[in-house]
Design a protein around this motif. Structure first.
Motif, PDB file in Angstrom:
ATOM      1  N   ARG A 211     -15.598   8.397   3.024  1.00 58.29           N
ATOM      2  CA  ARG A 211     -15.959   8.423   1.606  1.00 58.29           C
ATOM      3  C   ARG A 211     -15.604   7.100   0.923  1.00 58.29           C
ATOM      4  N   LEU A 212     -14.391   6.576   1.230  1.00 58.38           N
ATOM      5  CA  LEU A 212     -13.967   5.316   0.630  1.00 58.38           C
ATOM      6  C   LEU A 212     -14.875   4.169   1.068  1.00 58.38           C
ATOM      7  N   LEU A 213     -15.235   4.135   2.334  1.00 53.73           N
ATOM      8  CA  LEU A 213     -16.130   3.091   2.823  1.00 53.73           C
ATOM      9  C   LEU A 213     -17.495   3.171   2.130  1.00 53.73           C
ATOM     10  N   ALA A 214     -17.967   4.385   1.910  1.00 51.00           N
ATOM     11  CA  ALA A 214     -19.244   4.573   1.229  1.00 51.00           C
ATOM     12  C   ALA A 214     -19.169   4.118  -0.229  1.00 51.00           C
ATOM     13  N   ILE A 215     -18.045   4.409  -0.875  1.00 53.38           N
ATOM     14  CA  ILE A 215     -17.861   3.984  -2.269  1.00 53.38           C
ATOM     15  C   ILE A 215     -17.886   2.458  -2.354  1.00 53.38           C
ATOM     16  N   MET A 216     -17.189   1.787  -1.442  1.00 51.88           N
ATOM     17  CA  MET A 216     -17.164   0.328  -1.477  1.00 51.88           C
ATOM     18  C   MET A 216     -18.544  -0.243  -1.199  1.00 51.88           C
ATOM     19  N   ALA A 217     -19.270   0.358  -0.266  1.00 52.13           N
ATOM     20  CA  ALA A 217     -20.628  -0.106   0.008  1.00 52.13           C
ATOM     21  C   ALA A 217     -21.508   0.029  -1.234  1.00 52.13           C
ATOM     22  N   ARG A 218     -21.308   1.112  -1.973  1.00 54.95           N
ATOM     23  CA  ARG A 218     -22.092   1.327  -3.208  1.00 54.95           C
ATOM     24  C   ARG A 218     -21.720   0.299  -4.267  1.00 54.95           C
TER      25      ARG A 218
ATOM     26  N   THR B  61      -4.666  -8.434  -3.112  1.00 54.56           N
ATOM     27  CA  THR B  61      -4.113  -7.873  -1.876  1.00 54.56           C
ATOM     28  C   THR B  61      -2.608  -8.080  -1.824  1.00 54.56           C
ATOM     29  N   ILE B  62      -2.177  -9.301  -2.139  1.00 56.29           N
ATOM     30  CA  ILE B  62      -0.745  -9.608  -2.151  1.00 56.29           C
ATOM     31  C   ILE B  62      -0.027  -8.781  -3.205  1.00 56.29           C
ATOM     32  N   GLU B  63      -0.625  -8.696  -4.392  1.00 59.88           N
ATOM     33  CA  GLU B  63      -0.014  -7.930  -5.487  1.00 59.88           C
ATOM     34  C   GLU B  63       0.153  -6.471  -5.114  1.00 59.88           C
ATOM     35  N   GLU B  64      -0.863  -5.888  -4.482  1.00 59.40           N
ATOM     36  CA  GLU B  64      -0.782  -4.472  -4.116  1.00 59.40           C
ATOM     37  C   GLU B  64       0.297  -4.228  -3.060  1.00 59.40           C
ATOM     38  N   ALA B  65       0.483  -5.192  -2.155  1.00 57.63           N
ATOM     39  CA  ALA B  65       1.553  -5.048  -1.156  1.00 57.63           C
ATOM     40  C   ALA B  65       2.913  -5.000  -1.849  1.00 57.63           C
TER      41      ALA B  65
ATOM     42  N   ASP C 104       4.058   7.745  -6.559  1.00 55.87           N
ATOM     43  CA  ASP C 104       3.529   6.413  -6.844  1.00 55.87           C
ATOM     44  C   ASP C 104       3.233   5.674  -5.549  1.00 55.87           C
ATOM     45  N   LEU C 105       4.049   5.904  -4.514  1.00 53.18           N
ATOM     46  CA  LEU C 105       3.810   5.264  -3.227  1.00 53.18           C
ATOM     47  C   LEU C 105       2.460   5.678  -2.665  1.00 53.18           C
ATOM     48  N   CYS C 106       2.134   6.953  -2.788  1.00 51.94           N
ATOM     49  CA  CYS C 106       0.828   7.440  -2.324  1.00 51.94           C
ATOM     50  C   CYS C 106      -0.290   6.698  -3.039  1.00 51.94           C
ATOM     51  N   ASP C 107      -0.132   6.546  -4.347  1.00 53.63           N
ATOM     52  CA  ASP C 107      -1.143   5.859  -5.146  1.00 53.63           C
ATOM     53  C   ASP C 107      -1.245   4.386  -4.755  1.00 53.63           C
ATOM     54  N   GLU C 108      -0.109   3.728  -4.586  1.00 55.60           N
ATOM     55  CA  GLU C 108      -0.101   2.298  -4.267  1.00 55.60           C
ATOM     56  C   GLU C 108      -0.624   2.033  -2.855  1.00 55.60           C
ATOM     57  N   LEU C 109      -0.329   2.927  -1.918  1.00 54.70           N
ATOM     58  CA  LEU C 109      -0.883   2.767  -0.575  1.00 54.70           C
ATOM     59  C   LEU C 109      -2.406   2.867  -0.605  1.00 54.70           C
ATOM     60  N   GLY C 110      -2.918   3.727  -1.481  1.00 54.57           N
ATOM     61  CA  GLY C 110      -4.373   3.818  -1.648  1.00 54.57           C
ATOM     62  C   GLY C 110      -4.945   2.511  -2.164  1.00 54.57           C
ATOM     63  N   ASP C 111      -4.247   1.901  -3.147  1.00 54.51           N
ATOM     64  CA  ASP C 111      -4.699   0.612  -3.672  1.00 54.51           C
ATOM     65  C   ASP C 111      -4.690  -0.452  -2.579  1.00 54.51           C
ATOM     66  N   LEU C 112      -3.659  -0.422  -1.724  1.00 55.26           N
ATOM     67  CA  LEU C 112      -3.583  -1.405  -0.640  1.00 55.26           C
ATOM     68  C   LEU C 112      -4.683  -1.167   0.390  1.00 55.26           C
TER      69      LEU C 112
END
Length: 273
Positions: free
Chosen positions: A12-19, A42-46, A60-68
């Motif tokens: 789903r995430l790959l499809a969203i990015m393709a869109r 990328t650096i900021e999200e890490a 918050d870790l779950c959310d931030e890992l998603g951002d990364l």
């Protein structure tokens, strides 16, 4: 079941990015991006991931890992558009690498402790570099120049230590730090700070490098230590602002002596807590 759900959500995430990157109907902002403009995010999200870990905030870790993860997907999508590689290649490459570098798990090698695992890991990395035709055989080979300099300093020191070039313990490093601090003091005492920038930078660099070595000898995560100091400063400074506001004054309207008094009050209130 969990693996199926993970695959579905990743798809789903790959499809969203393709869109988002669709040339005709995609997002204007996403379409303007390239590797160099996304790299800072990328650096900021890490670092956001590291911050959530420091705070022990698993939600918050779950959310931030998603951002990364989004950053990885974003880079992979741009590469796929150029015909270089796709997300599947990224996943395959790291999977192959993990299997290759863990022969004590996936092959018949052995490793009795974490130190031996690290030694084997570095040996395998050297073999990989040699297979690619890289001629650098130094113990320092392969340390990325893209790392934050404090992290690169610690890696350089750790690699040197593996071949025996190291201080015998933290106390000699403390003595070296005092020596470097004195040299820096002497440069400042010369005056003409603007005209002495090159020497000041060199001496400050020497001091910071020794501080990184001290952190390594103390088993301290230098990044976590600095983040902790930043958090502490921010917390106390915000307390100062609040206390000044309680008196009807802006912090900037107070002289340095009054500000220092508020700083000491902020420190004292933390000790009481």
């Amino acid at each position: 079941m969990i693996e199926i759900e993970a695959a579905d959500q990743l798809g789903r995430l790959l499809a969203i990015m393709a869109r988002l990157r669709d040339p005709q109907a995609g997002c204007p902002w996403d379409l303007e991006q390239d590797f160099s403009t996304i790299a800072p995010y990328t650096i900021e999200e890490a670092y956001e991931v590291a911050d959530a870990i420091d705070r022990g905030d698993l939600d918050d870790l779950c959310d931030e890992l998603g951002d990364l993860l989004l950053q990885v997907v974003f880079h992979a999508r741009m590469a796929e558009e150029q015909g270089a590689f796709a997300f599947a290649d990224v996943a395959r490459t790291i999977s192959d690498k993990m299997v290759r570098r863990h022969p004590h798990i996936f092959a018949d090698a052995s490793a009795d402790d974490a130190e031996e695992v690290l030694r084997n890991w570095e040996a395998i990395k050297r073999e990989e570099r040699a297979a690619k035709g890289e001629a650098d055989t130094s113990a320092l080979a392969g340390i990325s120049r893209g790392l934050p300099e404090w992290q690169r300093a610690m890696k350089l020191q750790s690699r040197a230590a593996r071949v025996g070039f190291d201080w015998p313990g933290p106390l000699p490093v403390l003595e070296k730090a005092a020596e470097e601090l004195q040299e820096l003091r002497e440069e400042f005492e010369r005056g003409d700070i603007a005209g002495n920038q090159e020497r000041l930078q060199e001496e400050l660099g020497d001091l910071l490098f020794v501080c990184a070595n001290l952190a390594r000898h103390g088993g301290i995560d230098l990044g976590a230590a600095l983040r902790g100091a930043n958090h502490k400063f921010e917390r106390r400074f915000r307390t100062m602002e609040a206390r000044a506001a309680d008196t009807g004054m802006a912090l900037s309207a107070l002289d340095l002596q009054a500000q220092e008094a508020l700083w000491q009050q902020a420190k004292a209130s933390e000790k009481k807590g």
